[in-house]
Design an enzyme around this catalytic site. Structure first.
Site, PDB file in Angstrom:
ATOM      1  N   GLY A 193      25.182  38.755 -83.775  1.00  0.00           N
ATOM      2  CA  GLY A 193      24.349  40.152 -83.804  1.00  0.00           C
ATOM      3  C   GLY A 193      25.696  41.298 -83.457  1.00  0.00           C
ATOM      4  O   GLY A 193      25.728  42.063 -84.228  1.00  0.00           O
ATOM      5  N   CYS A 201      15.205  52.259 -63.313  1.00  0.00           N
ATOM      6  CA  CYS A 201      16.757  54.295 -61.942  1.00  0.00           C
ATOM      7  C   CYS A 201      18.749  53.437 -62.552  1.00  0.00           C
ATOM      8  O   CYS A 201      18.593  52.056 -62.188  1.00  0.00           O
ATOM      9  CB  CYS A 201      16.179  53.933 -60.861  1.00  0.00           C
ATOM     10  SG  CYS A 201      16.512  52.565 -59.823  1.00  0.00           S
TER      11      CYS A 201
HETATM   12  C1  LIG Z   1      18.864  43.971 -81.085  1.00  0.00           C
HETATM   13  C2  LIG Z   1      19.934  43.269 -79.888  1.00  0.00           C
HETATM   14  N1  LIG Z   1      21.222  43.468 -80.896  1.00  0.00           N
HETATM   15  C3  LIG Z   1      21.902  43.224 -80.958  1.00  0.00           C
HETATM   16  C4  LIG Z   1      22.089  41.522 -80.310  1.00  0.00           C
HETATM   17  C5  LIG Z   1      23.231  41.003 -79.902  1.00  0.00           C
HETATM   18  O1  LIG Z   1      23.416  39.944 -81.153  1.00  0.00           O
HETATM   19  P1  LIG Z   1      24.253  38.785 -80.731  1.00  0.00           P
HETATM   20  O2  LIG Z   1      23.782  38.078 -78.997  1.00  0.00           O
HETATM   21  O3  LIG Z   1      24.508  37.837 -81.694  1.00  0.00           O
HETATM   22  O4  LIG Z   1      25.834  39.257 -80.209  1.00  0.00           O
HETATM   23  C6  LIG Z   1      21.467  42.031 -79.110  1.00  0.00           C
HETATM   24  C7  LIG Z   1      21.446  40.640 -78.542  1.00  0.00           C
HETATM   25  O5  LIG Z   1      20.583  40.571 -77.572  1.00  0.00           O
HETATM   26  C8  LIG Z   1      19.308  42.066 -79.488  1.00  0.00           C
HETATM   27  O6  LIG Z   1      18.871  41.874 -78.753  1.00  0.00           O
END
Ligand SMILES: Cc1ncc(COP(=O)(O)O)c(C=O)c1O
Length: 385
Positions: free
Chosen positions: A78, A333
């Site tokens: 991601g 915080c």
């Molecule tokens: C909303 C969101 N975007 C991006 C990522 C990143 O994905 P990756 O772990 O495959 O790099 C995550 C992972 O926790 C996520 O929850």
């Protein structure tokens, strides 16, 4: 309370961080690690076999999302998918303004902040309310006046579960000719996706969030957007991403997405019930707890709970871990080494509370929730005695 269960029976409720692999995915991957190990760029038989598996996986994923195979670029996950969408829309598509929200994943926020520091774009943060919701009117107001604009707003928030209406956001972007990138990492495989009917330019997915392997994901890029590769040094992915493809991972991801979508309704009902049950049990057993995010419209996989302060956040998490419960914690915080959660800070969460994110998956069972309640109850008793 019932007889305590030994702590060596751990309960994993951190599926928003990562999910265990489905055995059927593992079975699909095995031959690709050992038997069909070819490099898809090679022209011999082993290479051609790998190439055909690669392209079949691309077709499977594309058809599940109702898009063309040529619109899917495989990535390492991601984070890389988000980076590619944002960085390459600046480099290749002339984006000068990026509208986003303060509760995006750091893969999005830090990337945009860095681009702003480099002086190549201007970042515009939308306000979010106490549930993490943006205001569509504010988005429209900004999109309508900012030229060469990319809007980057996630589908489901990984910490508090709040969901954005990506159909409505897409329509606003289309009306004002803005590009729309959405991080669908937490919703991919958990919600039906039809990118053909949504005005989305880029969407990021990650296999390990839907019971697939880690270190593999993809970026959906709508056909009309011609972007340069972020990683250079090879012609793989039709020139969109250099580097030998992770064939076993990619085939595992295709299998995992296929299973997730085929079994979505069944798994969703199960997980929704688990979430509702834990929520009710928490209300029954602990005074003064609150639930974070948009409780009316949230990921069914995520329940973020604000507990009365019994311990500093990191110690509470440590106690839960000692008692065999795997969850995530965040604090509102930022003090010293503890940076806190930027999401909880952005929604104005109270500083003097313990925030725990429980996140559920298809392999969790109702009996585990009783164990969780017993153990948290015990931690509270220990702290109060
Ligand atoms: C909303 C969101 N975007 C991006 C990522 C990143 O994905 P990756 O772990 O495959 O790099 C995550 C992972 O926790 C996520 O929850």
């Amino acid at each position: 309370m019932e007889t305590p269960t030994p702590y060596n029976k751990r309960v994993y409720l951190d599926n928003a961080a990562t999910t265990p692999m489905d055995e059927r995915v593992f079975e699909a991957m095995k031959p690709l690690l050992i038997t069909h190990f070819g490099n898809p760029s090679s022209i011999h038989a082993e290479g051609r076999k790998a190439k055909s598996i690669l392209e079949q996986s691309r077709k499977t994923i594309a058809s599940l999302l109702k898009v063309s195979a040529s619109e899917i670029i495989f990535t390492s996950g991601g984070t890389e998918a988000d980076n590619t969408a944002i960085r390459m829309s600046v480099k290749s598509l002339g984006v000068k303004n990026i509208i986003t929200s303060p509760i995006e994943h750091h893969a999005v926020l830090h990337t945009i902040e860095e681009l702003e520091q480099e002086g190549v774009i201007k970042m515009h943060l939308l306000n979010v309310d106490s549930k993490g919701k943006i205001n569509a009117a504010e988005l429209e107001e900004k999109v309508s006046v900012l030229p060469h604009c990319l809007v980057s707003l996630m589908h489901g928030n990984n910490e508090i579960g709040t969901i954005n209406d990506i159909a409505a956001i897409g329509n606003i972007c289309k009306q004002y000719n803005a590009l729309f990138h959405t991080d669908t990492v937490q919703t991919m495989g958990h919600f039906p996706m039809d990118f053909n009917t949504l005005n989305i330019d880029f969407a990021a997915g990650s296999a390990h969030k839907f019971n697939g392997p880690k270190g593999v994901g993809f970026l959906y890029v709508a056909k009309k957007n011609k972007i340069a590769p972020m990683l250079t040094g090879g012609g793989q992915e039709r020139g969109h991403r250099a580097g030998t493809e992770n064939i076993a991972g990619i085939a595992g991801m295709a299998k995992a997405l296929d299973l997730s979508i085929a079994e979505l309704e069944k798994d969703k009902v199960k997980i929704e019930n688990l979430k509702a049950q834990l929520k009710q049990e928490l209300i029954n057993h602990f005074e003064g707890i609150e639930f974070m995010g948009d409780t009316e419209n949230a990921l069914y996989t995520v329940l973020n709970v604000s507990f009365p302060p019994i311990l500093p956040s990191d110690l509470f998490l440590f106690q839960l871990d000692l008692h065999g419960i795997s969850v995530s914690a965040g604090s509102a915080c930022a003090s010293g080494a503890n940076q806190g959660s930027h999401v909880l800070q952005a929604i104005g969460a109270k500083h003097d509370r313990n925030y725990i994110r429980f996140s559920f998956g298809k392999f969790n069972e109702a009996e585990e929730l009783k164990i969780v309640i017993d153990r948290i109850y015990k931690i509270f008793q220990e702290q109060q005695s």
